[in-house]
Design a protein around this motif. Structure first.
Motif, short mmCIF file in Angstrom:
data_model
loop_
_atom_site.label_atom_id
_atom_site.label_comp_id
_atom_site.label_asym_id
_atom_site.label_seq_id
_atom_site.Cartn_x
_atom_site.Cartn_y
_atom_site.Cartn_z
N GLY A 20 0.78 -1.23 0.00
CA GLY A 20 0.00 0.00 0.00
C GLY A 20 0.81 1.29 0.00
O GLY A 20 0.30 2.34 0.36
N MET A 21 2.07 1.22 -0.39
CA MET A 21 2.89 2.43 -0.43
C MET A 21 2.40 3.36 -1.53
O MET A 21 1.95 2.93 -2.58
N LYS A 22 2.50 4.64 -1.27
CA LYS A 22 2.10 5.66 -2.23
C LYS A 22 3.35 6.35 -2.77
O LYS A 22 4.43 6.24 -2.19
N ASN A 23 3.19 7.07 -3.87
CA ASN A 23 4.28 7.82 -4.48
C ASN A 23 5.43 6.92 -4.92
O ASN A 23 6.60 7.26 -4.73
N VAL A 24 5.10 5.77 -5.50
CA VAL A 24 6.11 4.85 -6.01
C VAL A 24 5.99 4.81 -7.52
O VAL A 24 4.89 4.65 -8.06
N TYR A 25 7.12 4.94 -8.18
CA TYR A 25 7.19 4.97 -9.64
C TYR A 25 8.34 4.08 -10.09
O TYR A 25 9.21 3.74 -9.30
N HIS A 26 8.34 3.77 -11.38
CA HIS A 26 9.53 3.13 -11.94
C HIS A 26 9.82 3.70 -13.31
O HIS A 26 8.91 4.16 -14.01
N LEU A 27 11.10 3.72 -13.64
CA LEU A 27 11.56 4.28 -14.91
C LEU A 27 11.17 3.34 -16.03
O LEU A 27 11.65 2.20 -16.08
N SER A 28 10.33 3.81 -16.92
CA SER A 28 9.88 3.02 -18.06
C SER A 28 11.08 2.62 -18.91
O SER A 28 11.89 3.46 -19.29
N ASN A 29 11.21 1.34 -19.16
CA ASN A 29 12.32 0.76 -19.93
C ASN A 29 13.69 0.94 -19.29
O ASN A 29 14.71 0.81 -19.95
N GLY A 30 13.71 1.25 -18.01
CA GLY A 30 14.93 1.24 -17.21
C GLY A 30 16.05 2.15 -17.66
O GLY A 30 15.85 3.12 -18.40
N ILE A 31 17.25 1.82 -17.19
CA ILE A 31 18.43 2.63 -17.48
C ILE A 31 18.70 2.66 -18.98
O ILE A 31 19.29 3.63 -19.48
N GLN A 32 18.24 1.64 -19.69
CA GLN A 32 18.40 1.64 -21.15
C GLN A 32 17.73 2.85 -21.78
O GLN A 32 18.28 3.49 -22.67
N SER A 33 16.53 3.20 -21.30
CA SER A 33 15.84 4.36 -21.85
C SER A 33 16.54 5.65 -21.45
O SER A 33 16.57 6.61 -22.21
N TRP A 34 17.09 5.68 -20.25
CA TRP A 34 17.83 6.84 -19.77
C TRP A 34 19.02 7.11 -20.69
O TRP A 34 19.24 8.23 -21.14
N ILE A 35 19.79 6.08 -20.95
CA ILE A 35 20.98 6.21 -21.79
C ILE A 35 20.58 6.53 -23.23
O ILE A 35 21.19 7.40 -23.87
#
Length: 138
Positions: free
Chosen positions: A114-129
Motif C-alpha cells: 500500500g505504499m504511495k508515491n512509487v514509480y519506476h523508470l519506463s524501460n529502465g536505465i536503457q531508456s535513460w541512456i
C-alpha cells in the motif's frame, strides 16, 4: 435510497484507495523533473556488475533487489529503503536495466504494501541512456 448512497460512497473510497496505491511509470525526462522539483528518491535496484557496466543516474541510491538465486528479501530491502527516504511521503523512483525488476518491486510496494508515491523508470536505465542523459561511473 440510503443503500444506494452507502454503496456509492463505498465505491468512491475503494476507487480512491486503488488509485492511491498504483505504481506509476515515468520517462527519463519525468524522472529528472521529479528528482529536481519533488526531491524524488531514485533507487537503482540492479546488481553491482550492472552498475559497473553502464554507470548510474547521478544522485541515485544503489540498493540491490534480488540475490544471486533470484530471491527478493523483502523485509531487509524495505528496511534499507526506509533508511534512504527523507520522509514517508517522499516519491520513490525505482530503476533497473529494462523496467522489469523495478516494475515487479514497485507492484509489491504499491499493491501488497500500500505504499504511495512509487514509480519506476519506463524501460529502465536503457531508456535513460538512449535519451542521451548522462550516467556517472560506479
Amino acid at each position: 435510497m440510503a443503500l444506494r448512497l452507502i454503496s456509492f460512497w463505498l465505491g468512491c473510497v475503494a476507487a480512491a484507495c486503488l488509485y492511491a496505491a498504483e505504481l506509476g511509470q515515468v520517462s527519463a525526462e519525468q524522472l529528472l523533473s521529479m528528482q529536481q522539483n519533488s526531491n524524488a528518491l531514485v533507487v537503482d535496484v540492479r546488481t553491482a556488475a550492472e552498475w559497473q557496466a553502464t554507470g548510474v543516474i547521478a544522485d541515485s541510491q544503489k540498493l540491490e533487489s534480488f540475490d544471486s538465486n533470484g530471491r527478493f528479501e523483502q523485509e531487509k530491502w524495505l528496511v534499507n529503503l526506509e533508511k534512504l527516504k527523507s520522509s514517508p511521503e517522499q516519491p520513490v523512483i525505482l530503476v533497473c536495466r529494462s523496467g522489469n525488476r523495478s516494475g515487479k518491486i514497485g507492484q509489491i510496494l504499491t499493491e501488497q504494501l500500500g505504499m504511495k508515491n512509487v514509480y519506476h523508470l519506463s524501460n529502465g536505465i536503457q531508456s535513460w541512456i538512449k535519451s542521451g542523459h548522462p550516467v556517472k561511473t560506479d
